[in-house]
Design a protein around this motif. Structure first.
Motif, PDB file in Angstrom:
ATOM      1  N   PRO B  70       2.705  14.480   0.194  1.00 11.66           N
ATOM      2  CA  PRO B  70       2.314  16.021   0.293  1.00 11.66           C
ATOM      3  C   PRO B  70       0.961  16.163  -0.056  1.00 11.66           C
ATOM      4  O   PRO B  70       0.402  17.131   0.393  1.00 11.66           O
ATOM      5  CB  PRO B  70       2.987  16.572  -0.807  1.00 11.66           C
ATOM      6  N   ASN B  71       0.189  15.470  -0.507  1.00 11.60           N
ATOM      7  CA  ASN B  71      -1.291  15.610  -0.781  1.00 11.60           C
ATOM      8  C   ASN B  71      -2.108  14.907   0.388  1.00 11.60           C
ATOM      9  O   ASN B  71      -3.336  14.834   0.125  1.00 11.60           O
ATOM     10  CB  ASN B  71      -1.621  15.111  -2.318  1.00 11.60           C
ATOM     11  N   TYR B  72      -1.413  14.553   1.387  1.00 10.99           N
ATOM     12  CA  TYR B  72      -1.843  13.870   2.563  1.00 10.99           C
ATOM     13  C   TYR B  72      -2.355  12.629   2.331  1.00 10.99           C
ATOM     14  O   TYR B  72      -3.046  11.852   3.451  1.00 10.99           O
ATOM     15  CB  TYR B  72      -3.243  14.933   3.099  1.00 10.99           C
ATOM     16  N   SER B  73      -2.488  11.785   1.427  1.00  8.34           N
ATOM     17  CA  SER B  73      -2.644  10.469   1.136  1.00  8.34           C
ATOM     18  C   SER B  73      -1.587   9.837   1.673  1.00  8.34           C
ATOM     19  O   SER B  73      -0.477  10.149   2.100  1.00  8.34           O
ATOM     20  CB  SER B  73      -2.692   9.973  -0.361  1.00  8.34           C
ATOM     21  N   SER B  74      -1.940   8.592   2.226  1.00  9.25           N
ATOM     22  CA  SER B  74      -0.976   7.595   2.927  1.00  9.25           C
ATOM     23  C   SER B  74      -0.705   6.213   2.355  1.00  9.25           C
ATOM     24  O   SER B  74      -1.745   5.769   1.581  1.00  9.25           O
ATOM     25  CB  SER B  74      -1.672   7.620   4.344  1.00  9.25           C
ATOM     26  N   GLU B  75       0.330   5.596   2.624  1.00  3.42           N
ATOM     27  CA  GLU B  75       0.618   4.403   2.167  1.00  3.42           C
ATOM     28  C   GLU B  75       0.928   3.461   3.709  1.00  3.42           C
ATOM     29  O   GLU B  75       1.828   4.004   4.471  1.00  3.42           O
ATOM     30  CB  GLU B  75       1.796   4.404   1.268  1.00  3.42           C
ATOM     31  N   LEU B  76       0.382   2.389   3.680  1.00  4.65           N
ATOM     32  CA  LEU B  76       0.943   1.425   4.920  1.00  4.65           C
ATOM     33  C   LEU B  76       1.603   0.321   4.199  1.00  4.65           C
ATOM     34  O   LEU B  76       1.282  -0.427   3.170  1.00  4.65           O
ATOM     35  CB  LEU B  76      -0.210   0.857   5.559  1.00  4.65           C
ATOM     36  N   ASN B  77       2.702  -0.089   4.554  1.00  5.06           N
ATOM     37  CA  ASN B  77       3.801  -1.170   4.335  1.00  5.06           C
ATOM     38  C   ASN B  77       3.841  -2.244   5.300  1.00  5.06           C
ATOM     39  O   ASN B  77       4.204  -1.751   6.480  1.00  5.06           O
ATOM     40  CB  ASN B  77       4.920  -0.555   3.657  1.00  5.06           C
ATOM     41  N   VAL B  78       3.512  -3.373   5.000  1.00  7.88           N
ATOM     42  CA  VAL B  78       3.886  -4.483   5.822  1.00  7.88           C
ATOM     43  C   VAL B  78       4.868  -5.386   5.233  1.00  7.88           C
ATOM     44  O   VAL B  78       4.721  -6.043   3.963  1.00  7.88           O
ATOM     45  CB  VAL B  78       2.463  -5.091   6.222  1.00  7.88           C
ATOM     46  N   ASN B  79       6.150  -5.420   5.886  1.00  8.88           N
ATOM     47  CA  ASN B  79       7.087  -6.240   5.272  1.00  8.88           C
ATOM     48  C   ASN B  79       6.927  -7.708   5.865  1.00  8.88           C
ATOM     49  O   ASN B  79       6.718  -8.019   7.056  1.00  8.88           O
ATOM     50  CB  ASN B  79       8.630  -5.807   5.693  1.00  8.88           C
ATOM     51  N   ALA B  80       7.858  -8.537   5.332  1.00  8.26           N
ATOM     52  CA  ALA B  80       7.757 -10.053   6.006  1.00  8.26           C
ATOM     53  C   ALA B  80       6.579 -10.568   6.485  1.00  8.26           C
ATOM     54  O   ALA B  80       6.427 -10.940   7.498  1.00  8.26           O
ATOM     55  CB  ALA B  80       8.775 -10.049   7.024  1.00  8.26           C
ATOM     56  N   LEU B  81       5.658 -10.420   5.576  1.00 11.00           N
ATOM     57  CA  LEU B  81       4.237 -10.882   6.015  1.00 11.00           C
ATOM     58  C   LEU B  81       4.268 -12.358   6.838  1.00 11.00           C
ATOM     59  O   LEU B  81       4.873 -13.312   6.426  1.00 11.00           O
ATOM     60  CB  LEU B  81       3.161 -11.042   4.904  1.00 11.00           C
ATOM     61  N   GLU B  82       3.527 -12.052   7.984  1.00  9.47           N
ATOM     62  CA  GLU B  82       3.198 -13.617   8.631  1.00  9.47           C
ATOM     63  C   GLU B  82       1.704 -13.637   8.497  1.00  9.47           C
ATOM     64  O   GLU B  82       1.047 -12.877   8.221  1.00  9.47           O
ATOM     65  CB  GLU B  82       3.525 -13.266  10.384  1.00  9.47           C
ATOM     66  N   LEU B  83       1.441 -15.048   8.927  1.00 10.36           N
ATOM     67  CA  LEU B  83      -0.019 -15.541   8.640  1.00 10.36           C
ATOM     68  C   LEU B  83      -0.952 -14.606   9.759  1.00 10.36           C
ATOM     69  O   LEU B  83      -2.128 -14.210   9.311  1.00 10.36           O
ATOM     70  CB  LEU B  83      -0.253 -16.968   9.098  1.00 10.36           C
ATOM     71  N   GLU B  84      -0.558 -14.215  10.760  1.00  8.21           N
ATOM     72  CA  GLU B  84      -1.253 -13.655  11.806  1.00  8.21           C
ATOM     73  C   GLU B  84      -1.693 -11.761  11.407  1.00  8.21           C
ATOM     74  O   GLU B  84      -2.167 -11.221  11.934  1.00  8.21           O
ATOM     75  CB  GLU B  84      -0.640 -13.474  13.212  1.00  8.21           C
ATOM     76  N   ASP B  85      -1.021 -11.510  10.146  1.00  8.97           N
ATOM     77  CA  ASP B  85      -1.066 -10.339   9.676  1.00  8.97           C
ATOM     78  C   ASP B  85      -2.756 -10.355   8.962  1.00  8.97           C
ATOM     79  O   ASP B  85      -2.935  -9.146   8.449  1.00  8.97           O
ATOM     80  CB  ASP B  85      -0.118  -9.608   8.787  1.00  8.97           C
ATOM     81  N   SER B  86      -2.936 -11.347   8.851  1.00  8.98           N
ATOM     82  CA  SER B  86      -4.532 -11.466   7.932  1.00  8.98           C
ATOM     83  C   SER B  86      -5.404 -10.647   8.827  1.00  8.98           C
ATOM     84  O   SER B  86      -5.555 -11.006   9.892  1.00  8.98           O
ATOM     85  CB  SER B  86      -4.948 -13.014   7.705  1.00  8.98           C
TER      86      SER B  86
END
Lengths: 114, 117
Positions: B70-86
């Motif tokens: 509601p305060n417009y801040s945001s969160e990004l979630n990355v599940n099951a991380l893979e090496l190429e997510d670096s």
């Protein structure tokens, strides 16, 4: 239709020279064209932007030239300095679009040789 | 006026773990955008949030998700991380993206460097 093609991929210019980076777009609905400058490890920062109702915009040593009929625009850096060494991204977007997001070019890594 | 802020600055995870990245937009901005920038590469659009809703997403698998508070801040979630997510994950904000007064200018934060081992 949504692509923005940027060239060259990398550019080396002598100090005091003119750096020129080119971009081309396909979607004629685009009506906002910003350039971003990014230093290593930092986020991109807005450098200069233009709307298609003008053919040129100048801010200090930085100039955007816009050719609407050719669907091309370019960034010119006059009297290039070592501090200008960075990656530059062109971009395009359409205002008031419900799918609004900026389409970025692939970037140009600029190196200014002292 | 404070710019876009992101936390943490660096994040190290191992394959299979989950990562949570946070972003606070410039005061008054309601649109938040997430981008992925792999080393030496361009900006790949991930997600766009406006007024708490997901407006658009890029070509990324569903394990990349997020939300806007509601305060417009945001969160990004990355599940099951893979090496190429670096990569460097960048957040940007803009004045209301759908308003007639929108400037379409996106202001970027410094990014979160995610390393997956």
């Amino acid at each position: 239709q949504q692509q923005v093609k940027q060239s060259p991929q990398s550019l080396i210019v002598q100090k005091g020279g003119i750096s020129i980076i080119n971009c081309a777009y396909e979607n004629t609905a685009f009506d906002y064209f910003p350039w971003y400058q990014q230093f290593p490890g930092k986020g991109p920062a807005l450098l200069i932007a233009i709307r298609p109702d003008v053919s040129e915009k100048k801010e200090g040593r930085f100039t955007i030239s816009f050719n609407k009929s050719a669907k091309q625009f370019s960034l010119h850096i006059m009297d290039s300095q070592p501090g200008d060494s960075a990656t530059y991204f062109c971009a395009a977007s359409k205002r008031y679009s419900s799918a609004s997001k900026i389409i970025f070019g692939s970037g140009t890594r600029l190196s200014i040789r002292p | 006026e404070a710019g876009v802020t992101q936390s943490p600055t660096h994040l190290i995870k191992t394959r299979g773990q989950q990562a949570t990245l946070r972003c606070s937009p410039i005061s008054g901005h309601t649109s938040v955008y997430w981008y992925q920038q792999a080393l030496g590469l361009g900006l790949q659009f991930l997600l766009w949030y406006d007024e708490g809703e997901e407006r658009n997403r890029g070509n990324f698998p569903p394990r990349f998700s997020g939300r806007q508070f509601p305060n417009y801040s945001s969160e990004l979630n990355v599940n099951a991380l893979e090496l190429e997510d670096s990569a460097l994950y960048l957040c940007a904000s803009s004045y209301p993206g759908l308003a007639v007064t929108s400037t379409d200018t996106q202001y970027f934060g410094p990014g979160t460097r995610l390393t997956v081992l």
